[in-house]
Structures are given as C-alpha cells and as structure tokens.
Design a protein around this motif. Structure first.
Motif, PDB file in Angstrom:
ATOM      1  N   LEU A   1       5.676   0.129  -3.098  1.00  0.00           N
ATOM      2  CA  LEU A   1       4.384  -0.055  -1.857  1.00  0.00           C
ATOM      3  C   LEU A   1       4.094  -2.067  -3.063  1.00  0.00           C
ATOM      4  O   LEU A   1       4.317  -1.598  -4.500  1.00  0.00           O
ATOM      5  CB  LEU A   1       3.135   0.645  -2.644  1.00  0.00           C
ATOM      6  N   LEU A   2       4.080  -3.017  -2.441  1.00  0.00           N
ATOM      7  CA  LEU A   2       3.611  -3.849  -2.784  1.00  0.00           C
ATOM      8  C   LEU A   2       2.330  -3.999  -3.153  1.00  0.00           C
ATOM      9  O   LEU A   2       1.347  -4.833  -2.410  1.00  0.00           O
ATOM     10  CB  LEU A   2       4.324  -5.160  -2.754  1.00  0.00           C
ATOM     11  N   ILE A   3       1.309  -4.760  -4.361  1.00  0.00           N
ATOM     12  CA  ILE A   3       0.120  -4.266  -4.895  1.00  0.00           C
ATOM     13  C   ILE A   3       0.080  -5.762  -4.798  1.00  0.00           C
ATOM     14  O   ILE A   3       0.099  -5.841  -5.645  1.00  0.00           O
ATOM     15  CB  ILE A   3      -0.010  -3.365  -5.380  1.00  0.00           C
ATOM     16  N   ALA A   4      -1.437  -6.568  -3.545  1.00  0.00           N
ATOM     17  CA  ALA A   4      -1.171  -7.720  -4.073  1.00  0.00           C
ATOM     18  C   ALA A   4      -2.456  -8.121  -5.032  1.00  0.00           C
ATOM     19  O   ALA A   4      -3.227  -6.921  -4.465  1.00  0.00           O
ATOM     20  CB  ALA A   4      -1.216  -8.695  -3.595  1.00  0.00           C
ATOM     21  N   SER A   5      -3.004  -9.074  -5.968  1.00  0.00           N
ATOM     22  CA  SER A   5      -4.518  -9.799  -6.375  1.00  0.00           C
ATOM     23  C   SER A   5      -5.613  -9.702  -5.028  1.00  0.00           C
ATOM     24  O   SER A   5      -4.861 -10.012  -4.437  1.00  0.00           O
ATOM     25  CB  SER A   5      -5.001 -10.132  -7.194  1.00  0.00           C
ATOM     26  N   LYS A   6      -6.531  -9.179  -5.108  1.00  0.00           N
ATOM     27  CA  LYS A   6      -7.588  -9.600  -3.937  1.00  0.00           C
ATOM     28  C   LYS A   6      -7.422 -11.046  -4.229  1.00  0.00           C
ATOM     29  O   LYS A   6      -7.855 -11.487  -5.124  1.00  0.00           O
ATOM     30  CB  LYS A   6      -8.977  -9.095  -4.234  1.00  0.00           C
TER      31      LYS A   6
ATOM     32  N   ASP B   1      10.915  -0.994   5.087  1.00  0.00           N
ATOM     33  CA  ASP B   1      11.337  -1.169   4.386  1.00  0.00           C
ATOM     34  C   ASP B   1      10.519  -1.398   2.791  1.00  0.00           C
ATOM     35  O   ASP B   1      10.466  -0.748   2.095  1.00  0.00           O
ATOM     36  CB  ASP B   1      12.131  -2.395   3.867  1.00  0.00           C
ATOM     37  N   LEU B   2       9.031  -2.285   2.895  1.00  0.00           N
ATOM     38  CA  LEU B   2       8.598  -2.629   1.763  1.00  0.00           C
ATOM     39  C   LEU B   2       6.756  -2.509   2.717  1.00  0.00           C
ATOM     40  O   LEU B   2       6.930  -3.194   4.014  1.00  0.00           O
ATOM     41  CB  LEU B   2       9.025  -3.794   1.460  1.00  0.00           C
TER      42      LEU B   2
ATOM     43  N   ALA C   1      12.167   4.215  -8.276  1.00  0.00           N
ATOM     44  CA  ALA C   1      11.252   2.376  -8.353  1.00  0.00           C
ATOM     45  C   ALA C   1      11.589   1.093  -8.507  1.00  0.00           C
ATOM     46  O   ALA C   1      12.139   0.175  -8.068  1.00  0.00           O
ATOM     47  CB  ALA C   1       9.706   1.870  -9.814  1.00  0.00           C
ATOM     48  N   VAL C   2      12.902   1.315  -9.501  1.00  0.00           N
ATOM     49  CA  VAL C   2      13.817   0.530 -10.025  1.00  0.00           C
ATOM     50  C   VAL C   2      15.069  -0.170  -8.654  1.00  0.00           C
ATOM     51  O   VAL C   2      15.166  -0.923  -8.193  1.00  0.00           O
ATOM     52  CB  VAL C   2      14.951   0.686 -10.958  1.00  0.00           C
ATOM     53  N   ALA C   3      15.258   0.773  -8.097  1.00  0.00           N
ATOM     54  CA  ALA C   3      16.784   1.708  -6.835  1.00  0.00           C
ATOM     55  C   ALA C   3      15.815   0.148  -5.373  1.00  0.00           C
ATOM     56  O   ALA C   3      16.403  -0.470  -5.312  1.00  0.00           O
ATOM     57  CB  ALA C   3      17.107   2.387  -6.736  1.00  0.00           C
ATOM     58  N   ASP C   4      14.365   0.466  -5.249  1.00  0.00           N
ATOM     59  CA  ASP C   4      13.664   0.079  -4.074  1.00  0.00           C
ATOM     60  C   ASP C   4      13.552  -1.478  -4.343  1.00  0.00           C
ATOM     61  O   ASP C   4      13.187  -1.923  -3.628  1.00  0.00           O
ATOM     62  CB  ASP C   4      12.130   0.978  -3.985  1.00  0.00           C
TER      63      ASP C   4
ATOM     64  N   ASN D   1      -6.859   3.416  -0.861  1.00  0.00           N
ATOM     65  CA  ASN D   1      -6.660   3.602  -2.303  1.00  0.00           C
ATOM     66  C   ASN D   1      -4.842   3.430  -2.143  1.00  0.00           C
ATOM     67  O   ASN D   1      -4.386   4.558  -2.231  1.00  0.00           O
ATOM     68  CB  ASN D   1      -7.486   4.923  -1.710  1.00  0.00           C
ATOM     69  N   PRO D   2      -4.829   2.235  -2.972  1.00  0.00           N
ATOM     70  CA  PRO D   2      -3.308   2.144  -3.086  1.00  0.00           C
ATOM     71  C   PRO D   2      -2.833   3.718  -3.923  1.00  0.00           C
ATOM     72  O   PRO D   2      -1.432   3.923  -3.461  1.00  0.00           O
ATOM     73  CB  PRO D   2      -3.367   1.178  -4.043  1.00  0.00           C
ATOM     74  N   GLY D   3      -4.090   3.976  -4.704  1.00  0.00           N
ATOM     75  CA  GLY D   3      -2.977   4.977  -5.395  1.00  0.00           C
ATOM     76  C   GLY D   3      -2.409   6.142  -4.539  1.00  0.00           C
ATOM     77  O   GLY D   3      -1.407   7.007  -4.744  1.00  0.00           O
ATOM     78  N   SER D   4      -3.310   6.217  -3.954  1.00  0.00           N
ATOM     79  CA  SER D   4      -3.003   7.816  -2.718  1.00  0.00           C
ATOM     80  C   SER D   4      -2.293   7.254  -1.893  1.00  0.00           C
ATOM     81  O   SER D   4      -1.014   7.986  -1.201  1.00  0.00           O
ATOM     82  CB  SER D   4      -4.358   8.337  -2.007  1.00  0.00           C
ATOM     83  N   VAL D   5      -1.632   5.885  -1.392  1.00  0.00           N
ATOM     84  CA  VAL D   5      -0.361   5.424  -0.398  1.00  0.00           C
ATOM     85  C   VAL D   5       0.347   5.898  -0.937  1.00  0.00           C
ATOM     86  O   VAL D   5       1.546   5.832   0.104  1.00  0.00           O
ATOM     87  CB  VAL D   5      -1.117   4.127   0.258  1.00  0.00           C
ATOM     88  N   VAL D   6       0.729   5.027  -2.611  1.00  0.00           N
ATOM     89  CA  VAL D   6       2.180   5.083  -3.084  1.00  0.00           C
ATOM     90  C   VAL D   6       2.006   6.831  -3.297  1.00  0.00           C
ATOM     91  O   VAL D   6       3.912   6.739  -2.661  1.00  0.00           O
ATOM     92  CB  VAL D   6       2.028   4.368  -4.496  1.00  0.00           C
TER      93      VAL D   6
END
Length: 248
Positions: A140-145, A108-109, A168-171, A128-133
């Motif tokens: 996609l929840l991106i965490a700071s390193k 789901d996430l 995005a809001v619904a997800d 690359n998160p930009g490609s994955v999303v």
C-alpha cells in the motif's frame, strides 16, 4: 520485476484529481495498467416497525445517490487519465475497506490517500489505510492528501528484522529500483551483531536487484522520534515500512 497493475482507491467524497494525477504518472513510469476504484455504501437505518418501510426507502435513495457519485468519479478519473496509460474503472456498493481489500487481488500495488487521524470517521464512505494494509495482502502506497505527484527520489526503509519488514522490502523493490537514493535505517536502543548482520543482508538483497543502498544504525530509546528526525534530515520522499496489528 515491476508493478504491472496499479489500483488507485478514491474515497467517494474526494479529492480526486490530485491522487489520480499522481497514480497516472506512476503507472506511466512503470508502464502499468491503472485501475480506478471507489466503494461506498449507506447505513441501514434502525427504526421501529412503523418506520421500517420509510427507512428502507431512505436507504435505497442514499444508495442511488452513491451510484450517481460513482458516475461523476468515473468521469473525473477518465478525464485526468486521458489515455495516458491503459486504464479501467471499477466501483462497488460495499463497505469501502472490504471492497478495496477484495479488489486488491487484481493489482500489484494499491495507492490511496492518507486519512485524517487514526480513522476516517465514516466507515461507509472512506477507507482507513491502517485497516486496508492488514486486509489487502498487497503493498500500500499512502499519499499525503492533496499530493499530485509521488516523488521517489529519496526512499528510506525503516528496518526491523521482522516478517513484516522483510515483506515490505521485497514488495518495494520496483519502487526502490527507480529511486535516486535509498537508505535503510534501524533505530535501536543498543547495537548488536544480529542487527549488523541483518542490515548487511538487506543491503546485499537490494544490491542483487541492482539497488545501491546505504545502511544506518541510530541508537535511541525513542524509536519513533529518532526515525522522524532521520526522515526530516534526509528529506525523505517515501518511507518503506512493515505494518502490524498492534491489537493482536
């Protein structure tokens, strides 16, 4: 409504412990199953006819080394999770972004680390998160390193009345439901009735899910700078935003 399965993506070169710690905590809060995943591959060396056999052997050796890394990552993943949640490990000798996009069907996430800059620099060993999303079809929840927790006390929705923002809001509804404070902010050059109506509808949509949200309009022609200022002033923990392919 909630996240039942969370997929945490680990780059083969790490770090591992902080992100798995954060993902485990979030899975525990949602009572979700956690899948640890890593994909990596080795480039096939291009040589002349004489060096073809040697290049193939080198490629196989690099792939064996990757497989050994997978075992170490699995051990580290299982040690951190330590039966705190229902967990599973998966790995794949594959392009990291494409492999993760395929595994996204099971979750789901997706949680992953931020990359350094616009791209990771090594498409064979990191995502690359930009490609994955844009490929995964999952939030996609991106965490700071280096972050070992995913605080969601203050969540801000960066709102535009677009398909991507609405999705995005619904997800993000399960995440917004556990937040202490939720703000929905739109940055525009000039306010109009369409914007006010869209913000009102988003507030009503969230309220129907038991989420109390404050709505804000910031008039500014420099939307990125204005949004960053809002996030800093409100000490936002998580930003919810749609993603688009700017090259399209």
């Amino acid at each position: 409504m909630g996240y039942k399965t969370i997929l945490v993506n680990l780059d083969i070169d790490g770090p591992v412990v902080p992100l798995v710690t954060a993902a485990t905590d979030l899975a525990r809060r949602f009572k979700a199953r956690l899948i640890g995943f890593c994909a990596a591959d080795a480039p096939l060396l291009v040589t002349g006819v004489e060096g073809g056999e040697m290049a193939a052997e080198a490629w196989q050796m690099m792939r064996k080394d990757i497989a050994h890394h997978f075992e170490a990552l699995r051990d580290a993943f299982e040690k951190v999770v330590d039966h705190k949640v229902d967990a599973q490990w998966r790995d794949s000798l594959d392009n990291p972004g494409q492999g993760l996009a395929r595994e996204a069907r099971s979750a789901d996430l997706i949680i992953m680390n931020a990359s350094d800059g616009a791209a990771t620099g090594d498409a064979f060993r990191a995502c690359n998160p930009g490609s994955v999303v844009l490929q995964a079809g999952r939030p996609l929840l991106i965490a700071s390193k280096g972050a070992d927790s995913l605080q969601a006390n203050k969540v801000t929705v960066a709102w535009k009345d677009t398909r991507e923002s609405r999705r995005a809001v619904a997800d993000a509804v399960p995440l917004l439901a556990i937040a202490g404070e939720v703000d929905v902010v739109a940055v525009v050059a000039a306010t109009d009735s369409w914007l006010r109506e869209s913000l009102s509808d988003v507030g009503a949509f969230l309220a129907a899910h038991g989420i109390k949200a404050r709505t804000h309009i910031v008039e500014n022609t420099h939307d990125s700078d204005a949004l960053l200022s809002f996030l800093r002033e409100n000490q936002t923990d998580v930003v919810v935003s749609g993603a688009t392919d700017t090259a399209a």
